[in-house]
Every structure is written in C-alpha cells, then in structure tokens.
Enzyme design. Structure first.
Site, PDB file in Angstrom:
ATOM      1  N   GLU A 126     -26.552  22.625   1.180  1.00  0.00           N
ATOM      2  CA  GLU A 126     -26.888  22.821  -0.244  1.00  0.00           C
ATOM      3  C   GLU A 126     -28.181  22.115  -0.629  1.00  0.00           C
ATOM      4  OE1 GLU A 126     -25.054  24.549  -3.096  1.00  0.00           O
ATOM      5  OE2 GLU A 126     -27.181  24.282  -3.458  1.00  0.00           O
ATOM      6  N   ILE A 133     -30.095  21.073  -7.467  1.00  0.00           N
ATOM      7  CA  ILE A 133     -29.496  22.244  -8.128  1.00  0.00           C
ATOM      8  C   ILE A 133     -28.498  22.908  -7.174  1.00  0.00           C
ATOM      9  CG2 ILE A 133     -29.931  24.472  -9.238  1.00  0.00           C
ATOM     10  CD1 ILE A 133     -32.860  23.650  -9.605  1.00  0.00           C
ATOM     11  N   GLU A 187     -43.002  16.345   1.668  1.00  0.00           N
ATOM     12  CA  GLU A 187     -42.553  16.357   3.054  1.00  0.00           C
ATOM     13  C   GLU A 187     -43.378  15.358   3.859  1.00  0.00           C
ATOM     14  OE1 GLU A 187     -39.832  18.312   4.119  1.00  0.00           O
ATOM     15  OE2 GLU A 187     -39.781  18.287   1.963  1.00  0.00           O
ATOM     16  N   LYS A 202     -37.257  27.585   2.125  1.00  0.00           N
ATOM     17  CA  LYS A 202     -36.168  27.652   1.140  1.00  0.00           C
ATOM     18  C   LYS A 202     -35.882  29.101   0.731  1.00  0.00           C
ATOM     19  CE  LYS A 202     -37.245  23.062  -0.672  1.00  0.00           C
ATOM     20  NZ  LYS A 202     -38.177  22.328  -1.537  1.00  0.00           N
TER      21      LYS A 202
HETATM   22  P1  NDP Z   1     -37.868  10.019   4.678  1.00  0.00           P
HETATM   23  O1  NDP Z   1     -39.116  10.050   5.462  1.00  0.00           O
HETATM   24  O2  NDP Z   1     -37.842   9.287   3.393  1.00  0.00           O
HETATM   25  O3  NDP Z   1     -36.684   9.458   5.592  1.00  0.00           O
HETATM   26  C1  NDP Z   1     -36.528   9.840   6.924  1.00  0.00           C
HETATM   27  C2  NDP Z   1     -35.541   8.884   7.589  1.00  0.00           C
HETATM   28  O4  NDP Z   1     -35.341   9.324   8.927  1.00  0.00           O
HETATM   29  C3  NDP Z   1     -36.017   7.440   7.647  1.00  0.00           C
HETATM   30  O5  NDP Z   1     -34.970   6.565   7.314  1.00  0.00           O
HETATM   31  C4  NDP Z   1     -36.403   7.232   9.120  1.00  0.00           C
HETATM   32  O6  NDP Z   1     -36.156   5.933   9.618  1.00  0.00           O
HETATM   33  C5  NDP Z   1     -35.443   8.194   9.798  1.00  0.00           C
HETATM   34  N1  NDP Z   1     -35.970   8.653  11.080  1.00  0.00           N
HETATM   35  C6  NDP Z   1     -37.128   9.290  11.331  1.00  0.00           C
HETATM   36  N2  NDP Z   1     -37.261   9.537  12.644  1.00  0.00           N
HETATM   37  C7  NDP Z   1     -36.137   9.054  13.230  1.00  0.00           C
HETATM   38  C8  NDP Z   1     -35.689   8.986  14.569  1.00  0.00           C
HETATM   39  N3  NDP Z   1     -36.400   9.470  15.573  1.00  0.00           N
HETATM   40  N4  NDP Z   1     -34.492   8.395  14.808  1.00  0.00           N
HETATM   41  C9  NDP Z   1     -33.762   7.878  13.807  1.00  0.00           C
HETATM   42  N5  NDP Z   1     -34.135   7.910  12.504  1.00  0.00           N
HETATM   43  C10 NDP Z   1     -35.319   8.489  12.235  1.00  0.00           C
HETATM   44  O7  NDP Z   1     -37.457  11.557   4.471  1.00  0.00           O
HETATM   45  P2  NDP Z   1     -36.661  12.179   3.242  1.00  0.00           P
HETATM   46  O8  NDP Z   1     -35.455  11.408   2.958  1.00  0.00           O
HETATM   47  O9  NDP Z   1     -37.601  12.475   2.137  1.00  0.00           O
HETATM   48  O10 NDP Z   1     -36.269  13.617   3.840  1.00  0.00           O
HETATM   49  C11 NDP Z   1     -35.207  13.778   4.735  1.00  0.00           C
HETATM   50  C12 NDP Z   1     -34.848  15.255   4.826  1.00  0.00           C
HETATM   51  O11 NDP Z   1     -34.435  15.714   3.555  1.00  0.00           O
HETATM   52  C13 NDP Z   1     -36.006  16.174   5.235  1.00  0.00           C
HETATM   53  O12 NDP Z   1     -35.498  17.236   5.985  1.00  0.00           O
HETATM   54  C14 NDP Z   1     -36.519  16.689   3.899  1.00  0.00           C
HETATM   55  O13 NDP Z   1     -37.157  17.934   3.993  1.00  0.00           O
HETATM   56  C15 NDP Z   1     -35.225  16.831   3.139  1.00  0.00           C
HETATM   57  N6  NDP Z   1     -35.305  16.790   1.687  1.00  0.00           N
HETATM   58  C16 NDP Z   1     -36.016  15.810   1.068  1.00  0.00           C
HETATM   59  C17 NDP Z   1     -36.033  15.715  -0.302  1.00  0.00           C
HETATM   60  C18 NDP Z   1     -36.770  14.647  -1.021  1.00  0.00           C
HETATM   61  O14 NDP Z   1     -36.795  14.654  -2.264  1.00  0.00           O
HETATM   62  N7  NDP Z   1     -37.401  13.703  -0.333  1.00  0.00           N
HETATM   63  C19 NDP Z   1     -35.287  16.688  -1.118  1.00  0.00           C
HETATM   64  C20 NDP Z   1     -34.562  17.686  -0.370  1.00  0.00           C
HETATM   65  C21 NDP Z   1     -34.589  17.721   0.986  1.00  0.00           C
HETATM   66  P3  NDP Z   1     -36.969   4.654   9.084  1.00  0.00           P
HETATM   67  O15 NDP Z   1     -36.596   4.533   7.637  1.00  0.00           O
HETATM   68  O16 NDP Z   1     -36.479   3.515   9.903  1.00  0.00           O
HETATM   69  O17 NDP Z   1     -38.421   4.975   9.268  1.00  0.00           O
HETATM   70  N1  HSE Z   2     -40.877  18.320  -0.463  1.00  0.00           N
HETATM   71  C1  HSE Z   2     -39.829  19.025  -1.116  1.00  0.00           C
HETATM   72  C2  HSE Z   2     -40.284  19.383  -2.520  1.00  0.00           C
HETATM   73  C3  HSE Z   2     -38.598  18.163  -1.195  1.00  0.00           C
HETATM   74  O1  HSE Z   2     -41.243  18.791  -3.012  1.00  0.00           O
HETATM   75  O2  HSE Z   2     -39.691  20.281  -3.109  1.00  0.00           O
HETATM   76  C4  HSE Z   2     -37.400  18.902  -1.742  1.00  0.00           C
HETATM   77  O3  HSE Z   2     -36.969  19.884  -0.880  1.00  0.00           O
END
Ligand code: NDP
Ligand code: HSE
Length: 425
Positions: A126, A133, A187, A202
C-alpha cells in the site's frame, strides 16, 4: 506478531514511531500485540528518528529474513537489487512481506506476487503508491463493484513540492529539490522524482490494480518536470491552468493509455489545488462516478500509516495479494504514445516581425489542428516574443510534427515547449 524491519530511515523510523505512539489503539483494532524484534541497517551507530532501545540492530539484512522469530518482514530499504533477493528469501522462508518499494514492485512485482501466492504468504505494498493515501485498498476494496474507466493523479510528492514552490514563490528548481531531499521526501536518486520514473513505477502499480492486468512498467510513456520553466507556469496560469505532474491511466478503444508527464489542469479542478508534498488521485468508475483521494504523498509517519495498515490486513487476513487478488487477469494492450489523443499547450519564442503570427497559425492549419486559445506577449529586448497556444484534441504524433515545422522556420528562436492538457471532466 513479530516484525523484522529492513531499513530504519525515513519510512522505517516512522513505522517504529507510529507503532510505539499508537500501540494501544493499534492493538485494540487488530487484537494482536505487534513487536518489532529485529532491524537491518547499514550503520548501527547512526542517529535514528526513532527509539531503538528494544530492537536488535544488525548490519546483515539476511539475518532479518532468515530469523525464525520473524513473522512479517517490512522491506523499507529501497532499490531493486539486494531487496529483490531479500524479499524472495523472506517469502521462501514462509514470511509475509510488506514493502513501500515501488521500484521493486513495478520491476519485479509480477514474479514476486506469483512466488508469494505459491508460498501462500502475503506481499502487500500500500505504501508504495501515494504515501499514506490508502489508494490501493480503495481500488481493491471500496471500488470493487466498479469498472474503472480512468485514473489521474499527482503521485510524486517531491515533484509536486517543487512545482508548487516554483509557482507560488518563484523559487529555483534545484533549491526546492534540496529542501525536499532534506525533508526525506525524495528518492535516494532524485532523478527518479524529477524525471517521472518514480511516478511511472506508481502508475504501473495503480493501473494493474485498477484494470486487473499484469504490471506493465516498461510500457509507461514517461516525462518528468525537469524542463518546466517559470515561463511555462506563468503562461499556463494566464490561460487558466496550473501545471501538475500527473500519472494517467485510462481505457482507450481496446487498450489502455499509461502516461506520466507534466500536465496543464484547469484551475477549477480540485487537483489543481493539491499543493506541496500532498498527492491526490482522481478515479472515474462506472457505478460511483468520480471520486478523489487526497493526502500526504511522502514523509515518515504518513507513509508509516500505510505500512501499518498492511500489517492490520495480514493480521485480519483481509485481502489476498494485490493484483493477483483478481481471480483472472485481463490482457489490455498499452496504446503507443504517438497515438495518444490530447489537448496540448505549446509555448514558442519567435522573432517579432510582421506576419509571424500568420505563419505560426498557418502551420497549425496545414496540420488540420484547431487552436483553442492564443496569447502573444510584447517583445523582449532582443525583439523576440513569447506565444502560448492551446489546441483542441490532437494526436501526439501530429503535435510533434507541428513542433518540428515551427522549429525549422526562420522566425523560431528557441525549442518549442509542448505540454499535455487534461480537462479531467
Ligand atoms: P532512507 O534512505 O531514509 O532509509 C533507507 C534505510 O535502509 C536506512 O535505514 C539504511 O540504513 C537502510 N539500508 C540501506 N542499504 C542497506 C543495506 N544494504 N543493508 C541494510 N540496510 C540498508 O529511505 P526511505 O525510508 O525514504 O525509503 C525507503 C523505501 O520507502 C524506498 O523504497 C522508498 O522509495 C519508499 N518510500 C519512501 C517514502 C518517503 O517519504 N521517504 C514514501 C513512500 C515510499 P542506514 O540508516 O544505516 O543508512
Ligand atoms: N520520492 C517519493 C515522492 C516518495 O516524493 O513521492 C513517496 O513515494
């Protein structure tokens, strides 16, 4: 319910925070105590947005997907290499998986969902579309009695954040992008946001769910916002439109259109007023008619809201796997971008000499295209004038031929800008 999290960044941190702060109401609703037992990160010493004192941290993500105590894995790392392997391993180990990773689902969802079905576990996503949303649940559950005719949405928060600040504050593109990155919206590679790739991921997910087809990400016609200028925004506004980056999926003839591009939307449409990081998806369906789904499209707790809703679904066994939740899939060919019919906005820079306007309108006439509106501005210090034109419905192929003819003319002074218009009525 024991949960293992892969990634404790913006989304992973948000999930831990919301599970902690709303633990009582979530437990009352699900009837189950949810416990995060293990989290995979890159750096265990990094400062986090959440309290990790009760969570074991590991730098080996395979420890999470192989751990016997973990019932559900939340994949919140991002990217499609390592994560595919992790998700496959989790599924093969009989664990349910929830992911926010639209790139993974758009590129590998067909095979991953088949694997999840074979292993009789759930793969839910989701949070992968439109942040918090509940649009996937709305399409699958709330609209399950309907045939979906079309959907059009602002489905990238970063892009909308940039376009809004460019319009309202006249801010520089790169400057606003940096702010979106600092807020955790963008991203890891922000070209995915500004070049429309994230929105295309998406859209392919939404379309597969709306029309009951396979995922067809490679067939989405994709354009981002990187060449939108303040000139475009000003001219569009004078003609009564706002520029939004839309993902559009609609039935057309025997097939469907799948396209992502900047779009002029009439100011009177609600979607034109969706600003900042907010997303909105407008759905047209035969029984309900038009409905609109609005909310935060990115950010830690907003996205966590969607991730935790999937946990609730797993606990209560509420949905089958997305997309394959359809008992039989349709095969709907995707219309080629050249053949897509749309109204268009064109912005030209021409030499301000006698007869140029007649030559420009002559080119439209030669292509048998009707002009809907036209604005010509006073010439600048170089004696060049901006002209903005909107057309009636025409194929992309024809409007590209008009662009080519104008750009080959001696009076033309810059590349002709072309942007789709969607009236959304
Ligand atoms: P972040 O970069 O904030 O977080 C990524 C996390 O993954 C970090 O905690 C990092 O560890 C960990 N990580 C990265 N590489 C590895 C690895 N090799 N092994 C273990 N842990 C790892 O990303 P987001 O939270 O923004 O995004 C995560 C997912 O969610 C993505 O697919 C994104 O597209 C999706 N998404 C994001 C949204 C947003 O608003 N940001 C909204 C909707 C979807 P460390 O912290 O130690 O570096
Ligand atoms: N990079 C994405 C955005 C995060 O800005 O919409 C949410 O999927």
């Amino acid at each position: 319910m024991k949960v293992g999290i892969l990634g404790l960044g913006t989304v992973g941190g948000g999930v831990v925070n919301v599970l902690q702060k709303n633990s009582e109401s979530i437990e009352r609703r699900t009837g189950v105590k949810i416990e995060v037992v293990l989290a995979g990160v890159r750096d265990v010493k990094q400062k986090r947005i959440c309290d990790t004192s009760n969570i074991k941290l590991t730098i080996d993500p395979f420890e999470v997907v192989n751990h016997p105590d973990v019932d559900v894995v939340l994949e919140l790392i991002g990217g499609i290499g390592l994560t595919k392997e992790l998700v496959e391993t989790a599924i093969n180990n009989g664990k349910h998986v929830i992911t926010a990773n639209k790139a993974l689902i758009a590129n590998h969802g067909n095979e991953l969902i088949k694997l999840a079905n074979k292993k009789q576990v759930r793969l839910l996503f989701e949070a992968s579309v439109a942040g918090g949303i509940p649009i996937i649940k709305s399409l699958e559950q709330g609209l399950s009695a309907n045939n979906i005719e079309s959907l059009a949405g602002i489905i990238n928060g970063t892009g909308n954040f940039i376009l809004t600040d460019m319009k309202e504050k006249g801010r520089d593109f790169d400057d606003v992008l940096k702010e979106a990155q600092a807020l955790g919206y963008a991203e890891e590679d922000p070209t995915f946001d500004v070049e429309g790739i994230d929105a295309a991921h998406k859209l392919s997910i939404l379309a597969a769910i709306a029309f009951g087809t396979e995922l067809q990400f490679d067939k989405v016609s994709t354009k981002g916002i990187s060449d939108i200028t303040t000139e475009d925004i000003i001219h569009a506004s004078e003609l009564g439109y706002t520029i939004k980056h839309l993902g559009i999926a609609k039935r057309a003839g025997e097939g469907i259109e799948l396209r992502v591009h900047p779009t002029l939307v009439p100011n009177k449409q609600l979607i034109a007023q969706v600003d900042g990081v907010m997303n909105a998806v407008m759905v047209k369906s035969d029984a309900l008619g038009t409905s609109l789904y609005y909310g935060a499209g990115a950010g830690d707790e907003a996205t966590a809201s969607a991730v935790i809703a999937d946990l609730n679904d797993i606990i209560n066994n509420q949905t089958s796997n997305h997309i394959l939740g359809w008992k039989s899939q349709q095969k709907l060919p995707v219309i080629k971008s050249d053949d897509i019919q749309s109204e268009f906005f064109l912005r030209l820079l021409v030499s301000d000499i006698k007869g140029v306007l007649a030559k420009v309108t002559g080119i439209f006439n030669d292509h048998n295209v009707s002009i809907d509106a036209l604005i010509q501005k006073q010439a600048d210090e170089n004696n060049n004038a901006h002209i903005a034109i909107t057309t009636d419905k025409v194929s992309t192929k024809t409007v590209m031929s008009i662009k080519k003819s104008i750009e080959a003319s001696a009076f033309n002074q810059a590349e002709v800008q072309i942007i789709h218009i969607e009236l959304l009525d």
